[in-house]
Design a protein around this motif. Structure first.
Motif, PDB file in Angstrom:
ATOM      1  N   ASN A  93      67.476 -37.134  56.297  1.00  0.00           N
ATOM      2  CA  ASN A  93      68.557 -38.094  56.048  1.00  0.00           C
ATOM      3  C   ASN A  93      68.130 -39.508  56.418  1.00  0.00           C
ATOM      4  O   ASN A  93      68.927 -40.318  56.843  1.00  0.00           O
ATOM      5  N   THR A 125      75.987 -33.513  61.856  1.00  0.00           N
ATOM      6  CA  THR A 125      77.168 -33.294  61.018  1.00  0.00           C
ATOM      7  C   THR A 125      76.923 -32.422  59.801  1.00  0.00           C
ATOM      8  O   THR A 125      77.870 -31.890  59.220  1.00  0.00           O
ATOM      9  N   ASP A 126      75.662 -32.278  59.371  1.00  0.00           N
ATOM     10  CA  ASP A 126      75.406 -31.540  58.129  1.00  0.00           C
ATOM     11  C   ASP A 126      74.763 -30.177  58.358  1.00  0.00           C
ATOM     12  O   ASP A 126      74.470 -29.455  57.401  1.00  0.00           O
TER      13      ASP A 126
END
Length: 234
Positions: A139, A193-194
Motif C-alpha cells: 500500500n 485495516t486491510d
C-alpha cells in the motif's frame, strides 16, 4: 507567526520546553512585548534539524492509536479523553519525518531478524499471522520496492514469531533478510485495516528506519500522503 502555545501544539512539546529551547538558542524566536513568537520557517528548520533530539516518544499504546486513527480506524484501547487529545495533536502536526519517527520509536516490543531463502520469504509474507510493512507493504504511494528477496512483517504475539520460526525453519541472524516485529501486549484489535498490510504510519516508520535511499524516499512520500489526507477516526 506562532505563539509559544501554538508552537507547543505544533511540535507536541510542552510550553515550558518550548521556552527552554528558545532561551537556549535552539529554536529561533522574536520577542514581541513580553511574549515570544516563532516564525513558521524557523519552526520548520527546527523540526528538520533538531526535533528527534528534543521529542518524547509516544507510549506504545498511543503510538499504535495514532497509526489506527490516521487510517480511519478505532483505537478502543485508549480512553475517550486520550483519543481526543491525540486527534488534536495529529491534526496539527506537519509531515517532518523526524517528528513522526521519534513519536513512533516504541511501536515494537521485539524486532527479530532471520536468514531465509526466497521460498521462506514468500511463506512469511503469505502467512495468515503476518501483515506486511516497510519494503514489503503493498500500500505504498510510490512504486513498490519489488524484486527484493526480503520480508518486513508484523505479528500480534511472540508466539506467532516462534511458530513461524519453527514451522518454516527460519534461522536467526543479525544480517538476516526477514524482519518480524511484534507490538507490546496493549490490547490491539488489529495491526492494519486491510488484513494484509500494517497501518500506513507503521509502514512509513519501518521504511524510514531502512538504510537504502529508495526505502527512506518511499517512507517520506508515504508520510506526506498520510498527513495530507488525515482520515482520522472519530
Amino acid at each position: 507567526m506562532l505563539s509559544v502555545t501554538e508552537t507547543a501544539t505544533r511540535t507536541g512539546l510542552s510550553t515550558r520546553r518550548v521556552r527552554a529551547l528558545i532561551s537556549g538558542g535552539v529554536l529561533r524566536a522574536t520577542k514581541v512585548g513580553a511574549a515570544y513568537v516563532v516564525d513558521d520557517r524557523d519552526l520548520d528548520d527546527f523540526l528538520r534539524r533538531e526535533r528527534p533530539a528534543h521529542t518524547r516518544a509516544f507510549s506504545p499504546r498511543v503510538a499504535w492509536a495514532a497509526a489506527a486513527l490516521l487510517d480511519g480506524a478505532q483505537a478502543g484501547w485508549l480512553r475517550a479523553d486520550e483519543r481526543s487529545r491525540l486527534r488534536s495533536r495529529l491534526t496539527s502536526t506537519g509531515a517532518a519525518p523526524g517528528t513522526w519517527q521519534a513519536w513512533t520509536a516504541r511501536l515494537a516490543q521485539t524486532r527479530t531478524t532471520f536468514r531465509a531463502s526466497p521460498a521462506q520469504v514468500e511463506a512469511v509474507l503469505s502467512a495468515p499471522s503476518t501483515v506486511r510493512s516497510g519494503r514489503s507493504a503493498s500500500n505504498l504511494v510510490t512504486d513498490p520496492l519489488v524484486g527484493l528477496a526480503s520480508a518486513t512483517v508484523w505479528t500480534s504475539t511472540l508466539d506467532d514469531v516462534d511458530h513461524l520460526r519453527r514451522h518454516l525453519g527460519l534461522l536467526r541472524s543479525d544480517a538476516g533478510n526477514v524482519t518480524i516485529s511484534t507490538p507490546p501486549p496493549i490490547g490491539l484489535t488489529a495491526l492494519g485495516t486491510d488484513g494484509h498490510n500494517a497501518f500506513r504510519l507503521v509502514v512509513a516508520h519501518d521504511l524510514l528506519t531502512e538504510d537504502d535511499p529508495r526505502s527512506t524516499s518511499a517512507g517520506t512520500a508515504l508520510l506526506n500522503a498520510i498527513t495530507t489526507s488525515r482520515a482520522i477516526s472519530s
